[in-house]
Design a protein around this motif. Structure first.
Motif, PDB file in Angstrom:
ATOM      1  N   HIS A   1       0.827  -1.168   0.006  1.00  0.00           N
ATOM      2  CA  HIS A   1      -0.141   0.128  -0.068  1.00  0.00           C
ATOM      3  C   HIS A   1       0.850   1.063  -0.135  1.00  0.00           C
ATOM      4  CE1 HIS A   1      -4.012  -1.701   0.318  1.00  0.00           C
ATOM      5  NE2 HIS A   1      -3.476  -2.548   1.166  1.00  0.00           N
ATOM      6  N   GLY A   2       2.042   1.205  -0.175  1.00  0.00           N
ATOM      7  CA  GLY A   2       2.872   2.356  -0.440  1.00  0.00           C
ATOM      8  C   GLY A   2       4.386   1.967   0.363  1.00  0.00           C
ATOM      9  N   LYS A   3       5.001   2.845   0.467  1.00  0.00           N
ATOM     10  CA  LYS A   3       6.600   2.743   1.131  1.00  0.00           C
ATOM     11  C   LYS A   3       6.467   1.930   2.524  1.00  0.00           C
ATOM     12  CE  LYS A   3      11.098   4.850   1.602  1.00  0.00           C
ATOM     13  NZ  LYS A   3      11.912   5.954   1.227  1.00  0.00           N
ATOM     14  N   ASN A   4       7.042   1.152   2.922  1.00  0.00           N
ATOM     15  CA  ASN A   4       6.833   0.688   4.155  1.00  0.00           C
ATOM     16  C   ASN A   4       5.445   0.355   4.725  1.00  0.00           C
ATOM     17  OD1 ASN A   4       9.645   0.727   4.455  1.00  0.00           O
ATOM     18  ND2 ASN A   4       9.468   2.862   4.853  1.00  0.00           N
ATOM     19  N   ASP A   5       4.490  -0.069   3.982  1.00  0.00           N
ATOM     20  CA  ASP A   5       3.242  -0.354   4.170  1.00  0.00           C
ATOM     21  C   ASP A   5       2.871  -1.465   3.780  1.00  0.00           C
ATOM     22  OD1 ASP A   5       0.458  -0.042   5.013  1.00  0.00           O
ATOM     23  OD2 ASP A   5       0.145   1.724   3.950  1.00  0.00           O
ATOM     24  N   ILE A   6       2.984  -2.496   4.268  1.00  0.00           N
ATOM     25  CA  ILE A   6       2.431  -4.015   3.907  1.00  0.00           C
ATOM     26  C   ILE A   6       1.392  -4.295   4.774  1.00  0.00           C
ATOM     27  CG2 ILE A   6       3.071  -6.182   3.495  1.00  0.00           C
ATOM     28  CD1 ILE A   6       4.775  -4.179   1.654  1.00  0.00           C
ATOM     29  N   ARG A   7       0.328  -4.812   4.179  1.00  0.00           N
ATOM     30  CA  ARG A   7      -1.022  -5.415   4.940  1.00  0.00           C
ATOM     31  C   ARG A   7      -1.270  -6.685   4.687  1.00  0.00           C
ATOM     32  NH1 ARG A   7      -4.381   0.340   3.857  1.00  0.00           N
ATOM     33  NH2 ARG A   7      -2.571   1.819   3.818  1.00  0.00           N
ATOM     34  N   CYS A   8      -2.143  -7.259   5.547  1.00  0.00           N
ATOM     35  CA  CYS A   8      -2.563  -8.338   5.468  1.00  0.00           C
ATOM     36  C   CYS A   8      -3.985  -8.125   5.219  1.00  0.00           C
ATOM     37  CB  CYS A   8      -2.428  -9.551   6.626  1.00  0.00           C
ATOM     38  SG  CYS A   8      -3.262 -11.235   6.178  1.00  0.00           S
ATOM     39  N   ASP A   9      -4.785  -8.138   3.805  1.00  0.00           N
ATOM     40  CA  ASP A   9      -5.782  -7.672   3.581  1.00  0.00           C
ATOM     41  C   ASP A   9      -6.703  -8.858   3.084  1.00  0.00           C
ATOM     42  OD1 ASP A   9      -5.132  -5.108   3.619  1.00  0.00           O
ATOM     43  OD2 ASP A   9      -4.756  -4.887   1.677  1.00  0.00           O
ATOM     44  N   THR A  10      -8.079  -8.559   3.163  1.00  0.00           N
ATOM     45  CA  THR A  10      -8.987  -9.628   2.414  1.00  0.00           C
ATOM     46  C   THR A  10      -9.108  -8.971   1.089  1.00  0.00           C
ATOM     47  OG1 THR A  10     -10.074 -10.297   4.240  1.00  0.00           O
ATOM     48  CG2 THR A  10     -11.335 -10.600   2.201  1.00  0.00           C
ATOM     49  N   VAL A  11      -8.879  -9.859   0.164  1.00  0.00           N
ATOM     50  CA  VAL A  11      -8.934  -9.369  -1.242  1.00  0.00           C
ATOM     51  C   VAL A  11      -9.880 -10.602  -2.012  1.00  0.00           C
ATOM     52  CG1 VAL A  11      -6.820  -8.409  -1.357  1.00  0.00           C
ATOM     53  CG2 VAL A  11      -6.958 -10.863  -2.125  1.00  0.00           C
ATOM     54  N   PRO A  12     -10.210 -10.361  -3.365  1.00  0.00           N
ATOM     55  CA  PRO A  12     -11.247 -11.317  -4.134  1.00  0.00           C
ATOM     56  C   PRO A  12     -10.300 -12.429  -4.407  1.00  0.00           C
ATOM     57  CG  PRO A  12     -11.491  -9.121  -5.074  1.00  0.00           C
ATOM     58  CD  PRO A  12     -10.091  -9.023  -3.980  1.00  0.00           C
ATOM     59  N   ASP A  13     -10.898 -13.757  -4.411  1.00  0.00           N
ATOM     60  CA  ASP A  13     -10.146 -14.984  -4.834  1.00  0.00           C
ATOM     61  C   ASP A  13     -10.081 -15.072  -6.389  1.00  0.00           C
ATOM     62  OD1 ASP A  13     -10.693 -16.048  -2.302  1.00  0.00           O
ATOM     63  OD2 ASP A  13     -12.244 -17.419  -3.045  1.00  0.00           O
ATOM     64  N   PRO A  14      -8.639 -15.524  -6.707  1.00  0.00           N
ATOM     65  CA  PRO A  14      -8.312 -15.522  -8.196  1.00  0.00           C
ATOM     66  C   PRO A  14      -9.429 -16.630  -8.995  1.00  0.00           C
ATOM     67  CG  PRO A  14      -7.011 -16.993  -6.879  1.00  0.00           C
ATOM     68  CD  PRO A  14      -7.878 -16.307  -5.748  1.00  0.00           C
ATOM     69  N   SER A  15      -9.403 -16.085 -10.030  1.00  0.00           N
ATOM     70  CA  SER A  15     -10.171 -17.116 -10.928  1.00  0.00           C
ATOM     71  C   SER A  15      -9.616 -17.392 -12.367  1.00  0.00           C
ATOM     72  CB  SER A  15     -11.386 -16.517 -11.310  1.00  0.00           C
ATOM     73  OG  SER A  15     -11.559 -15.124 -11.864  1.00  0.00           O
ATOM     74  N   ILE A  16     -10.098 -18.427 -12.904  1.00  0.00           N
ATOM     75  CA  ILE A  16      -9.455 -18.866 -14.313  1.00  0.00           C
ATOM     76  C   ILE A  16      -9.711 -17.956 -15.291  1.00  0.00           C
ATOM     77  CG2 ILE A  16      -9.580 -20.689 -16.138  1.00  0.00           C
ATOM     78  CD1 ILE A  16      -7.980 -21.727 -13.723  1.00  0.00           C
ATOM     79  N   GLU A  17      -8.718 -17.489 -15.919  1.00  0.00           N
ATOM     80  CA  GLU A  17      -9.139 -16.322 -17.148  1.00  0.00           C
ATOM     81  C   GLU A  17      -8.496 -16.991 -18.471  1.00  0.00           C
ATOM     82  OE1 GLU A  17      -6.803 -12.907 -16.109  1.00  0.00           O
ATOM     83  OE2 GLU A  17      -7.434 -12.703 -13.954  1.00  0.00           O
ATOM     84  N   ASP A  18      -7.870 -18.240 -18.716  1.00  0.00           N
ATOM     85  CA  ASP A  18      -7.389 -18.842 -19.644  1.00  0.00           C
ATOM     86  C   ASP A  18      -7.348 -20.319 -19.522  1.00  0.00           C
ATOM     87  OD1 ASP A  18      -6.008 -17.932 -22.456  1.00  0.00           O
ATOM     88  OD2 ASP A  18      -4.878 -19.451 -21.362  1.00  0.00           O
ATOM     89  N   SER A  19      -7.224 -20.779 -20.616  1.00  0.00           N
ATOM     90  CA  SER A  19      -7.369 -22.411 -20.680  1.00  0.00           C
ATOM     91  C   SER A  19      -5.850 -22.770 -20.120  1.00  0.00           C
ATOM     92  CB  SER A  19      -7.558 -23.005 -21.904  1.00  0.00           C
ATOM     93  OG  SER A  19      -6.446 -22.442 -22.901  1.00  0.00           O
ATOM     94  N   ARG A  20      -4.907 -21.958 -20.080  1.00  0.00           N
ATOM     95  CA  ARG A  20      -3.611 -22.464 -19.777  1.00  0.00           C
ATOM     96  C   ARG A  20      -3.301 -22.265 -18.416  1.00  0.00           C
ATOM     97  NH1 ARG A  20       0.751 -20.142 -23.676  1.00  0.00           N
ATOM     98  NH2 ARG A  20       2.195 -21.656 -22.616  1.00  0.00           N
ATOM     99  N   ASP A  21      -4.315 -21.600 -17.661  1.00  0.00           N
ATOM    100  CA  ASP A  21      -4.380 -21.259 -16.055  1.00  0.00           C
ATOM    101  C   ASP A  21      -4.391 -22.398 -15.130  1.00  0.00           C
ATOM    102  OD1 ASP A  21      -4.028 -18.533 -16.902  1.00  0.00           O
ATOM    103  OD2 ASP A  21      -5.802 -18.162 -16.256  1.00  0.00           O
ATOM    104  N   VAL A  22      -3.897 -22.235 -14.107  1.00  0.00           N
ATOM    105  CA  VAL A  22      -4.256 -23.105 -12.836  1.00  0.00           C
ATOM    106  C   VAL A  22      -4.379 -22.386 -11.885  1.00  0.00           C
ATOM    107  CG1 VAL A  22      -3.056 -25.365 -13.780  1.00  0.00           C
ATOM    108  CG2 VAL A  22      -2.218 -23.809 -12.039  1.00  0.00           C
TER     109      VAL A  22
END
Length: 390
Positions: free
Chosen positions: A7-28
């Motif tokens: 979130h900026g210089k010296n600002d690391i946070r543990c956030d809740t973010v959206p789960d990833p999803s498949i975007e291409d047939s080569r993804d896992v």
């Protein structure tokens, strides 16, 4: 899902973010079972790499279990345990076919941005700025792996996460740094920095039969690990003259080869090199060439300079010394996939135990922001942080 985000210089946070999803047939999609904080992540934390955006998910050292695939024909299947190289490879471009996986021409979806900075695009990287594609990283509960039919490697049966995890980056990086030296056996190799990459470079030099392995380091815990990894000599620049000691160790000839495992965060205070360092820090606080300049001075004529350490922009280099001494400089992001078939059997045989440098473990990403600070400040003897999330 939970993830460590910038979130900026010296600002690391543990956030809740959206789960990833498949975007291409080569993804896992992987459920991350282990990940680590890399020294390169500290460059992001310190604001030294351009094009980071608030909310970017960090992390390029990770492995896990496949929970979803992009196609029924995908070579990876649900339930496979895989370790993922930090660079993303298309497997189809000329550079990938040459084995230059870190120079993949197609995996960086922001290739034009990289080309403006470097002349040509470089490979996409996980969790390492939009200059390298803006891909979310693996310091998270789940991660999308694009082009996953190429680079990820199935973990051999019987190999636990901690023995496999560092195949994602720092073990191949230390190995490539020494592979670039073209050792025949018996040479003197000086390695600046005994952080994780430096320690694996020391171990790699030992495996490749270097004669004298000289570690340049100031932190006591890292000095002890350097000796354990195979360093025959240690120089502490806080109380020794590095160049004079290298001359003494090498009978006045200089090191046959030198390795920069420090990169842009090097610092120093002595003589003309210290003056150069001070001037450059006033020009830009993100690029400090002290270690690199010292290496160029310390290597013998016709020697090799290997630079696995990360630099994000221009630095002044003594090209007079490079040319007059006839030096060879080899550098670059690591072609991880190139080395997996070599390093995996060495781990299985016990020739290399990659777990020896782990000092801090956590099962909770929420502890990540504090552990980033512990790692950055070298507190509590911290050399390497691993999150075991399985």
């Amino acid at each position: 899902m939970r993830a460590l985000c910038w979130h900026g210089k010296n600002d690391i946070r543990c956030d809740t973010v959206p789960d990833p999803s498949i975007e291409d047939s080569r993804d896992v999609i992987l459920k991350v079972t282990a990940c680590a904080i890399c020294g390169s992540d500290l460059h992001l934390m310190d604001g030294q790499m351009p094009s980071m955006e608030s909310g970017d998910v960090l992390g390029h050292e990770f492995m896990g279990e496949v929970v979803e695939v992009g196609s029924p024909e995908h070579p990876l299947k649900k339930g496979d345990r895989v370790v993922v190289p930090f660079n993303i490879n298309c497997g189809q471009c000329r550079q990938c076919k040459l084995g230059n996986y870190a120079s993949c021409l197609r995996s960086n979806r922001n290739g034009e941005m990289a080309a403006k900075q470097f002349g040509y695009p470089t490979a996409g990287l996980f969790g390492y700025s939009h200059l390298t594609g803006g891909y979310w990283g693996g310091q998270a509960e789940y991660v999308r792996v694009p082009m996953a039919d190429v680079a990820p490697m199935k973990v051999p049966e019987g190999m636990d996460d901690e023995h496999a995890l560092f195949l994602s980056d720092i073990l191949p990086t230390g190995w490539q740094a020494i592979d670039y030296l073209d050792l025949q056996g018996g040479e003197s190799v000086a390695i600046w920095g005994a952080g994780p990459v430096g320690l694996f470079a020391i171990k790699s030099a030992q495996v490749m039969k270097a004669g004298r392995i000289i570690a340049i380091e100031t932190v006591p815990e890292r000095i002890a690990l350097a000796r354990r990894a195979g360093a025959t000599d240690v120089i502490d620049p806080s109380n020794e003259d590095v160049l004079e000691r290298i001359k003494e160790i090498t009978g006045g000839e200089g090191a046959d080869a030198v390795v920069d495992c420090v990169g842009m965060e090097a610092s120093g205070h002595h003589g003309a090199i210290g003056v150069l360092n001070a001037i450059q820090e006033k020009l830009t606080s993100s690029q400090r060439p002290y270690a690199l300049e010292q290496m160029i001075q310390a290597v013998r004529p016709s020697g090799i300079v290997s630079v696995p350490g990360v630099y994000g922009g221009p630095v002044p280099v003594n090209m007079g010394a490079v040319v007059q001494k006839g030096l060879t400089i080899r550098s670059g992001q690591t072609h991880v996939k190139r080395y997996l078939d070599t390093l995996t059997p060495l781990i299985q045989a016990g020739t290399i135990d990659p777990t020896f440098l782990i000092t801090h473990r956590s099962a909770n990403l929420a502890e990540g922001p504090d552990l980033y600070k512990t790692f950055r400040d070298k507190q509590d003897g911290c050399v390497k942080v691993v999150f075991n999330l399985a």
